[in-house]
Design an enzyme around this catalytic site. Sequence first.
Site, PDB file in Angstrom:
ATOM      1  CB  CYS A 257      50.698 -18.984 -14.106  1.00  0.00           C
ATOM      2  SG  CYS A 257      51.030 -20.595 -14.849  1.00  0.00           S
ATOM      3  CG  HIS A 305      55.070 -19.602 -13.163  1.00  0.00           C
ATOM      4  ND1 HIS A 305      53.791 -19.665 -12.646  1.00  0.00           N
ATOM      5  CD2 HIS A 305      55.546 -18.377 -12.825  1.00  0.00           C
ATOM      6  CE1 HIS A 305      53.525 -18.525 -12.011  1.00  0.00           C
ATOM      7  NE2 HIS A 305      54.579 -17.736 -12.105  1.00  0.00           N
ATOM      8  CG  HIS A 317      53.830 -13.968 -11.466  1.00  0.00           C
ATOM      9  ND1 HIS A 317      54.406 -15.122 -10.989  1.00  0.00           N
ATOM     10  CD2 HIS A 317      54.125 -13.013 -10.527  1.00  0.00           C
ATOM     11  CE1 HIS A 317      55.024 -14.902  -9.850  1.00  0.00           C
ATOM     12  NE2 HIS A 317      54.874 -13.631  -9.546  1.00  0.00           N
TER      13      HIS A 317
END
Length: 341
Positions: A257, A305, A317
């Site tokens: 990420c 994240h 993402h």
Amino acid sequence: MGTHRRPKPPSRARIATLGIAAGAVSLLPTQSQAAPEPSMDEVRKQVAKLYEEAEAPTEEYNGIREQQQELQDEVDSAQDRLARKQQEVNELREKAGPLAAEQYRTGGIDPTVQLFLSSDPDDYLEKAEVLGRTGDRQAAALRALQGKQRELTQDRADAAKRLEALKEARAKAQEKKDEVQAKLTKARKLLNSLTAEQRAKVAAAQEHEDAAAGTSDATASYNGPAGGRAKTAIEFAYAQLGKPYEWGSTGPNSFDCSGLVGAAWRSAGVSLPRTVKQMYDAGRKVSKADLQPGDIIYWYNDSQHNGLYIGDGKVIHAPRTGKNIEIAQLDSMPFYAASRP
């Protein structure tokens, strides 16, 4: 001939004990009595949870790896300095050597005796003056040598500390790597416990869930309102759609990420720190109501994240192991914060 003793028959107490043990064994769960296997839905949820749990140690691993590279650079520089200092010390030793030898040859006799033994006092006084200057040069050379030797000793101690710190960083990185690998291995074992048909159903259920959440990894091009560097960063992220998530990766064929977010902004000439936590700490915080395309979104907390906001309530993402870079709804995960590079 020796007599053979007949085995002693078991006592009633022994027989009773054996009977109880046999009964206990018969009461142990057999294969047919084992705990039921988890359902496909339970497996899918457990796997998703394991993948989610792997993200935090992945980001810690990324941070440690970054620190490890910095320490490696410091160690390399320290070793270069040591080599240069050692060469300087060697050269000073070579210079001081002849001076020390000369002083040794003449300095062992009392000056008065030297003058008495000299057949030419004027010649002796001239030599004494030269030797005095030689002694001064020797003393200066020795002082320089001692100074460089102290520096060399200190540099060696500093290099040793850096090496020790590097070893510790490597050990921590390996620990975090093992933690991530353990969770991923457990997830794979859970999936492998299903039949091919069951795995196909799990994948179909995941696709249905993704569709309901508005996620897609289909290749597309950005035509939103962003401009300047934000547009460049988003266009880079769009070009990565469909590429796989891989923990610890920063591209070009796969990303985690923070690896995707960092690479996207790097393509626009903006250098970001490596990890989710570092990006969060370094970024200018913006409220959810003031989001602009290109802003970095953080879900769950400030260190787990993140992704790139593209406008219209959507983000790009790199989700987790087993999935590809995708476009998703901003609220498909618990929103925590946002920052602007």
